[in-house]
Design a protein around this motif. Structure first.
Motif, PDB file in Angstrom:
ATOM      1  N   UNK A 166      -8.509  10.764   6.623  1.00  0.00           N
ATOM      2  CA  UNK A 166      -8.786  10.413   5.231  1.00  0.00           C
ATOM      3  C   UNK A 166      -7.849   9.324   4.719  1.00  0.00           C
ATOM      4  N   UNK A 167      -8.194   8.655   3.600  1.00  0.00           N
ATOM      5  CA  UNK A 167      -7.282   7.664   3.014  1.00  0.00           C
ATOM      6  C   UNK A 167      -5.896   8.218   2.721  1.00  0.00           C
ATOM      7  N   UNK A 168      -5.817   9.452   2.247  1.00  0.00           N
ATOM      8  CA  UNK A 168      -4.502  10.023   1.953  1.00  0.00           C
ATOM      9  C   UNK A 168      -3.662  10.188   3.216  1.00  0.00           C
ATOM     10  N   UNK A 169      -4.303  10.497   4.319  1.00  0.00           N
ATOM     11  CA  UNK A 169      -3.595  10.590   5.594  1.00  0.00           C
ATOM     12  C   UNK A 169      -3.205   9.203   6.083  1.00  0.00           C
ATOM     13  N   UNK A 170      -4.085   8.226   5.909  1.00  0.00           N
ATOM     14  CA  UNK A 170      -3.812   6.863   6.374  1.00  0.00           C
ATOM     15  C   UNK A 170      -2.582   6.267   5.684  1.00  0.00           C
ATOM     16  N   UNK A 171      -2.349   6.654   4.443  1.00  0.00           N
ATOM     17  CA  UNK A 171      -1.130   6.203   3.762  1.00  0.00           C
ATOM     18  C   UNK A 171       0.108   6.541   4.593  1.00  0.00           C
ATOM     19  N   UNK A 172       0.124   7.766   5.113  1.00  0.00           N
ATOM     20  CA  UNK A 172       1.315   8.240   5.815  1.00  0.00           C
ATOM     21  C   UNK A 172       1.399   7.612   7.202  1.00  0.00           C
ATOM     22  N   UNK A 183       0.514   4.606   7.789  1.00  0.00           N
ATOM     23  CA  UNK A 183       1.064   3.278   7.499  1.00  0.00           C
ATOM     24  C   UNK A 183       2.564   3.358   7.233  1.00  0.00           C
ATOM     25  N   UNK A 184       2.976   4.311   6.400  1.00  0.00           N
ATOM     26  CA  UNK A 184       4.390   4.427   6.056  1.00  0.00           C
ATOM     27  C   UNK A 184       5.243   4.705   7.291  1.00  0.00           C
ATOM     28  N   UNK A 185       4.806   5.617   8.134  1.00  0.00           N
ATOM     29  CA  UNK A 185       5.578   5.945   9.328  1.00  0.00           C
ATOM     30  C   UNK A 185       5.657   4.753  10.281  1.00  0.00           C
ATOM     31  N   UNK A 186       4.566   4.007  10.384  1.00  0.00           N
ATOM     32  CA  UNK A 186       4.580   2.831  11.250  1.00  0.00           C
ATOM     33  C   UNK A 186       5.451   1.726  10.653  1.00  0.00           C
ATOM     34  N   UNK A 187       5.386   1.551   9.347  1.00  0.00           N
ATOM     35  CA  UNK A 187       6.242   0.545   8.703  1.00  0.00           C
ATOM     36  C   UNK A 187       7.716   0.868   8.919  1.00  0.00           C
ATOM     37  N   UNK A 200       0.528  13.560  -0.433  1.00  0.00           N
ATOM     38  CA  UNK A 200       0.781  12.220   0.095  1.00  0.00           C
ATOM     39  C   UNK A 200       1.762  11.417  -0.753  1.00  0.00           C
ATOM     40  N   UNK A 201       1.667  11.515  -2.080  1.00  0.00           N
ATOM     41  CA  UNK A 201       2.590  10.776  -2.932  1.00  0.00           C
ATOM     42  C   UNK A 201       4.021  11.237  -2.759  1.00  0.00           C
ATOM     43  N   UNK A 202       4.205  12.546  -2.685  1.00  0.00           N
ATOM     44  CA  UNK A 202       5.551  13.092  -2.479  1.00  0.00           C
ATOM     45  C   UNK A 202       6.094  12.693  -1.113  1.00  0.00           C
ATOM     46  N   UNK A 203       5.220  12.665  -0.107  1.00  0.00           N
ATOM     47  CA  UNK A 203       5.656  12.268   1.237  1.00  0.00           C
ATOM     48  C   UNK A 203       6.121  10.818   1.233  1.00  0.00           C
ATOM     49  N   UNK A 204       5.363   9.939   0.574  1.00  0.00           N
ATOM     50  CA  UNK A 204       5.766   8.539   0.498  1.00  0.00           C
ATOM     51  C   UNK A 204       7.123   8.392  -0.193  1.00  0.00           C
ATOM     52  N   UNK A 242       1.100   0.722  -0.265  1.00  0.00           N
ATOM     53  CA  UNK A 242       0.780   1.582   0.880  1.00  0.00           C
ATOM     54  C   UNK A 242      -0.172   2.693   0.462  1.00  0.00           C
ATOM     55  N   UNK A 243       0.011   3.231  -0.738  1.00  0.00           N
ATOM     56  CA  UNK A 243      -0.845   4.314  -1.222  1.00  0.00           C
ATOM     57  C   UNK A 243      -2.244   3.825  -1.577  1.00  0.00           C
ATOM     58  N   UNK A 244      -2.342   2.628  -2.121  1.00  0.00           N
ATOM     59  CA  UNK A 244      -3.609   2.140  -2.642  1.00  0.00           C
ATOM     60  C   UNK A 244      -4.472   1.481  -1.578  1.00  0.00           C
ATOM     61  N   UNK A 245      -3.856   0.817  -0.621  1.00  0.00           N
ATOM     62  CA  UNK A 245      -4.615   0.051   0.371  1.00  0.00           C
ATOM     63  C   UNK A 245      -5.691   0.863   1.101  1.00  0.00           C
ATOM     64  N   UNK A 246      -5.413   2.077   1.612  1.00  0.00           N
ATOM     65  CA  UNK A 246      -6.460   2.784   2.358  1.00  0.00           C
ATOM     66  C   UNK A 246      -7.701   3.106   1.520  1.00  0.00           C
ATOM     67  N   UNK A 247      -7.525   3.276   0.216  1.00  0.00           N
ATOM     68  CA  UNK A 247      -8.675   3.508  -0.657  1.00  0.00           C
ATOM     69  C   UNK A 247      -9.444   2.214  -0.890  1.00  0.00           C
ATOM     70  N   UNK A 248      -8.721   1.122  -1.097  1.00  0.00           N
ATOM     71  CA  UNK A 248      -9.370  -0.166  -1.326  1.00  0.00           C
ATOM     72  C   UNK A 248     -10.020  -0.711  -0.065  1.00  0.00           C
TER      73      UNK A 248
END
Length: 232
Positions: free
Chosen positions: A9-15, A17-21, A71-75, A163-169
């Motif tokens: 899901x987009x919420x998972x994709x945020x994380x 991205x963050x872990x890879x960054x 996801x927001x708290x994880x970021x 990072x949070x918004x990109x997977x939704x967009x």
């Protein structure tokens, strides 16, 4: 090492991205929500809300394992852990956080509802479709205006708001929204999509095993809280 409970899901994709960054070492643990893996007792112990994503940082505060849900708290946790993608100074920090909140409280729920009523709901939901499509387009207009004023959502620098918004967009075409008349969004989206960490994260998320396309009607009802799973 970080245990990352995930799917696609987009919420998972945020994380992802963050872990890879951050290039933090992590182990991906699939949780197939379409099969009800999130309702198993083992997962419930990790997250009483029975949602993904979840991380367990085995080198958390004080060196002890620490679990973070939502996801927001994880970021925010990962940003504070590493000192990256979230400023420490009050004013720039809250520039980022307010746009993170727009994603968490507006973009995520509205985009998600549009996806549901467009792809999964039974016929006869014209009002819901109109309502959520209208709100999705309004939110894209808000993003376009913001990105005309600064390079990134939180200001000059790339941050957890982006990072949070990109997977939704990234799903804008499936949401019925074109960026042809939104040059600021097109520029922002293209720049983020080209980042090496985002490319890696997308490939990893795309290869996650999911049974969504093979889910039985009862599985779908459980996931969406309808049928015999409805509480109202």
């Amino acid at each position: 090492m970080i245990d990352f409970y995930a799917l696609t899901s987009p919420n998972v994709r945020k994380i992802f991205i963050m872990l890879e960054e951050l290039e933090l070492p992590y182990k991906t643990i699939p949780v197939d929500v379409w099969k009800g893996d999130n309702y198993q007792p083992e997962f419930r112990k990790i997250n009483p809300n029975r949602k993904i994503p979840v991380i367990v940082d085995h080198e958390g505060p004080g060196g002890a394992p620490f679990t973070v849900i939502e996801s927001g708290a994880i970021l925010m946790y990962l940003a504070d852990k590493t000192g990256r993608f979230l400023p420490k100074e009050t004013a720039p920090r809250y520039e980022v956080l307010q746009w993170l909140m727009i994603q968490l409280t507006g973009i995520g729920p509205m985009f998600g509802q549009l996806t549901h009523f467009k792809n999964f709901a039974p016929p006869g939901n014209d009002y819901a479709l109109s309502r959520y499509q209208t709100e999705v387009r309004r939110l894209y207009d808000v993003l376009e205006e913001r990105l005309g004023a600064c390079a990134h959502l939180g200001g000059a620098d790339y941050s957890i708001a982006d990072i949070a918004t990109y997977p939704w967009a990234a799903n804008h075409q499936r949401q019925g929204v074109s960026f042809e008349d939104k040059p600021n969004l097109a520029r922002w989206h293209g720049a983020i999509a080209a980042r090496a960490a985002v490319v890696r994260a997308t490939k990893k998320a795309d290869t996650m095993p999911s049974s969504r396309d093979k889910a039985k009607p009862d599985d779908m009802d459980r996931f969406f809280g309808r049928g015999r799973y409805a509480r109202a």
